[in-house]
Design a protein around this motif. Structure first.
Motif, PDB file in Angstrom:
ATOM      1  N   THR A  40      18.082  19.125 -16.172  1.00  0.00           N
ATOM      2  CA  THR A  40      17.731  17.751 -15.807  1.00  0.00           C
ATOM      3  C   THR A  40      17.625  16.911 -17.080  1.00  0.00           C
ATOM      4  N   ASP A  41      17.042  17.533 -18.101  1.00  0.00           N
ATOM      5  CA  ASP A  41      16.923  16.903 -19.415  1.00  0.00           C
ATOM      6  C   ASP A  41      18.314  16.568 -19.979  1.00  0.00           C
ATOM      7  N   HIS A  90      15.735  15.175  -9.369  1.00  0.00           N
ATOM      8  CA  HIS A  90      16.829  15.680  -8.547  1.00  0.00           C
ATOM      9  C   HIS A  90      16.374  15.977  -7.118  1.00  0.00           C
ATOM     10  N   ALA A 154      11.584  27.056 -11.823  1.00  0.00           N
ATOM     11  CA  ALA A 154      10.848  25.996 -12.522  1.00  0.00           C
ATOM     12  C   ALA A 154       9.690  25.484 -11.666  1.00  0.00           C
ATOM     13  N   SER A 160      15.697  25.317  -8.672  1.00  0.00           N
ATOM     14  CA  SER A 160      15.767  26.775  -8.818  1.00  0.00           C
ATOM     15  C   SER A 160      14.852  27.459  -7.798  1.00  0.00           C
ATOM     16  N   GLY A 182      10.358  24.527 -16.664  1.00  0.00           N
ATOM     17  CA  GLY A 182      11.730  24.050 -16.579  1.00  0.00           C
ATOM     18  C   GLY A 182      12.616  25.262 -16.798  1.00  0.00           C
ATOM     19  N   THR A 183      13.892  25.128 -16.451  1.00  0.00           N
ATOM     20  CA  THR A 183      14.755  26.299 -16.625  1.00  0.00           C
ATOM     21  C   THR A 183      15.322  26.381 -18.051  1.00  0.00           C
ATOM     22  N   GLY A 184      14.995  25.394 -18.895  1.00  0.00           N
ATOM     23  CA  GLY A 184      15.294  25.520 -20.328  1.00  0.00           C
ATOM     24  C   GLY A 184      14.526  26.724 -20.886  1.00  0.00           C
ATOM     25  N   GLN A 201      21.288  25.066 -12.541  1.00  0.00           N
ATOM     26  CA  GLN A 201      22.407  24.127 -12.606  1.00  0.00           C
ATOM     27  C   GLN A 201      23.407  24.505 -13.695  1.00  0.00           C
TER      28      GLN A 201
HETATM   29  N1  ASP Z   1      16.806  23.359 -13.246  1.00  0.00           N
HETATM   30  C1  ASP Z   1      15.417  23.129 -13.053  1.00  0.00           C
HETATM   31  C2  ASP Z   1      15.105  23.217 -11.604  1.00  0.00           C
HETATM   32  O1  ASP Z   1      14.968  24.298 -11.179  1.00  0.00           O
HETATM   33  C3  ASP Z   1      14.798  21.974 -13.668  1.00  0.00           C
HETATM   34  C4  ASP Z   1      15.032  21.784 -15.114  1.00  0.00           C
HETATM   35  O2  ASP Z   1      14.498  22.499 -15.962  1.00  0.00           O
HETATM   36  O3  ASP Z   1      15.724  20.833 -15.411  1.00  0.00           O
HETATM   37  O4  ASP Z   1      14.948  22.263 -10.898  1.00  0.00           O
END
Ligand code: ASP
Length: 322
Positions: A40-41, A90, A154, A160, A182-184, A201
C-alpha cells in the motif's frame, strides 16, 4: 437572528471559496494505514510523487499503521476537512465495516471519496525452503500440518487477512495467523524463515518472486498476471471461484470543499496517466483504473457495493474483532 445566520453562511461560503482558490499552498499528507515498505505504501509513494508535480506542492506519505489498517482512516476522518490530510486505503476499508464491532468511524459517511486508483492482484508466497512445490501441494501440506503452519498477515481488516480467510474457508482448515503492522515487515520475517506463508499484493511480492527470494505458488486473480506469466491462478490449482483483487482508493475527511476534492481528483487522474506511474505499476503486476473510475462518484459507488458484498461473506465466516 436571520441576518446573523445569513452573514455567517456568507462568511462560510467566502472562506470556502478562498480556501479552494489558493489550495494547495502547503504540504499535503497521504496517510497509509500500514507499515512503510509494503504494497500500500508503494502505491502511495508512486502516486504522491506524481501528484506533487501537478499540484505544485509536496505530497508526503505518512504511515499510521495498526489494527489491520483501521487506525489511519479513522484518524483522517477526524482531521480538518481542508484537503491537507488524505488517506489511501484498499479493499480492507470495506471489509473492516463488517469485521469490527466498534470501528469508531464510517468510511461511507465520514470520508469524502476522491477516486479509485488501481486493482492489484495478490500472490500466495512462502519462505524459500517451505516444502510444498506447487499450489496443490501447498493445500495438501497446510491441511496435513495445520497445527504447525503459520500464516502471516497485516491484521484483521487487511487484504492479506481477507485472502487468508477466504483460503482457509475454501480448504476448511484453520491456521495460526501471525499479524504484522503491514506486509512489508511480514515479508522480512518470511524471508528470514520466521513465518511460513502469506498472500500479498504483487506490488510487494513481485521483486522478491523475480529475485528468487521467496517461493511463489499462485495469483489470486481469475486470469494469470502478465508480469508473472509462469504463476498459475488459484483457480487453476482447483479452488473454484477464488478471486481477490485489491482495489485502492483515495479519500479526504467528510466536509472537504468540493472545489478542493475536484483539484485532488484531477491530480489523481493526472498521476494515473503519468508514464512513470504506468510503467512502474506494470512492472509490479498492476495498472491504473480507467480515468472515469478515478472520480469521487465512482469510488463512492464502489465502496458501497463492496461493503454490501463482503458483509454476508464475513458474517458466514464468523470472524469479528473489537
Ligand atoms: N498488504 C497489506 C495487507 O494485507 C497491507 C500493506 O502492508 O500494505 O493489506
Amino acid at each position: 437572528m436571520f441576518r446573523t445566520l445569513i452573514a455567517a453562511l456568507a462568511a462560510l461560503v467566502a472562506s470556502t471559496a478562498v480556501l479552494a482558490q489558493d489550495y494547495p499552498n502547503r504540504t499535503i499528507s497521504i496517510t497509509v494505514p500500514f507499515a512503510a515498505g509494503g504494497p500500500t505504501d508503494t502505491v502511495a509513494r508512486l502516486i504522491s510523487q506524481s501528484m506533487t508535480k501537478s499540484l505544485g506542492q509536496t505530497v508526503i506519505v505518512e504511515n499510521v499503521a495498526g489494527a489491520g489498517g483501521t487506525i489511519g482512516p479513522k484518524k483522517v476522518a477526524a482531521s480538518k476537512p481542508d484537503g491537507y490530510n488524505l488517506v489511501l486505503m484498499h479493499i480492507g476499508i470495506s471489509t473492516s465495516v463488517s469485521l469490527y464491532r466498534n470501528l469508531g468511524y464510517s468510511p461511507v459517511t465520514d470520508l469524502e471519496p476522491i477516486g479509485l486508483i488501481t486493482d492489484v492482484p495478490m500472490t500466495f508466497i512462502a519462505r524459500k525452503d517451505f516444502p510444498p512445490k506447487d499450489m496443490k501441494e501447498l493445500i495438501a501440506y497446510v491441511k496435513a500440518n495445520k497445527d504447525k503452519v503459520t500464516y502471516a498477515n497485516a491484521g484483521v481488516g487487511a487484504a492479506s487477512h481477507l485472502c487468508g480467510m477466504l483460503f482457509m474457508t475454501a480448504i476448511q482448515t484453520d491456521l495460526t495467523t501471525v499479524p504484522y503492522k503491514g506486509t512489508g515487515p511480514a515479508m522480512t520475517d518470511l524471508m528470514g524463515g520466521q513465518v511460513d506463508f502469506m498472500c500479498d499484493q504483487t506490488t510487494n511480492t513481485t521483486p522478491q518472486i523475480k529475485g528468487g527470494k521467496v517461493k511463489a505458488y499462485a495469483v489470486t486473480t481469475s486470469t494469470r498476471v502478465k508480469s508473472l506469466p509462469d504463476l498459475p491462478t488459484v483457480q487453476e490449482a482447483g479452488i473454484k471461484d477464488f478471486h481477490v483483487g485489491v482495489w485502492h482508493g483515495l479519500w479526504a475527511p467528510k466536509g472537504t470543499p468540493k472545489p478542493v476534492i475536484d483539484k485532488l481528483a484531477a491530480a489523481l487522474q493526472a498521476a494515473l496517466k503519468d508514464p512513470s506511474v504506468v510503467t512502474k505499476f506494470a512492472e509490479l503486476g498492476t495498472e491504473p483504473v480507467p480515468q472515469d473510475q478515478a472520480t469521487p462518484a465512482a469510488l463512492a459507488k464502489h465502496l458501497k457495493a463492496e461493503v454490501d458484498k463482503w458483509a454476508p461473506i464475513i458474517k458466514k465466516a464468523g470472524i469479528y474483532a473489537d
